[in-house]
Design a protein around this motif. Structure first.
Motif: not given
Length: 127
Positions: A54, A56, A80-82, A111-112
């Motif tokens: 995932r 995000d 963090d995302k990504n 976040s991920s």
């Protein structure tokens, strides 16, 4: 005889309640191995389940204070995302009861998440 039946029913209800406490109700009996994130320490409060990568994870990660790898492969948890910034690897069948621990300071910051193809955390910092 009646007492035996009542005790059996109580045990069955307790087992169902325990299963539902670790997964959303709709997945309590069908959930495959994966990553669990708990809102509070020791998987308390809401528990979020992930079976695949995932980029995000939304608000679940901003609230996660514990993590359990209930899988046969390792998982990466990212700040963090990504799949970027700080990351930690959670080996198969490992359980982090408190992500706020000072050495990691990772509570409420995920976040991920990424599911690896191997059980090894080699090359990644671990919890």
């Amino acid at each position: 005889m009646r007492t035996k039946i009542i005790r059996g029913l109580i045990a069955a209800v307790a087992a169902v309640a325990a299963a539902m406490a670790t997964a959303p109700a709709s997945q309590a009996d069908t959930r495959a191995a994966g990553l669990l994130l708990g809102q509070h320490q020791n998987l308390g409060g809401s528990v979020w389940y992930f079976a695949d990568n995932r980029a995000d994870i939304g608000s679940a990660g901003d609230k996660a204070s514990s993590a359990k790898n209930d899988d046969t492969v390792a998982w990466l948890l990212f700040d963090d995302k990504n799949f970027s910034d700080r990351r930690y690897c959670l080996a198969p069948r490992h359980y982090v009861k408190d992500l706020h621990y000072a050495s990691w300071n990772f509570g409420d910051k995920i976040s991920s998440v990424k599911r690896l193809t191997t059980s090894s955390c080699s090359g990644y910092p671990t919890f």
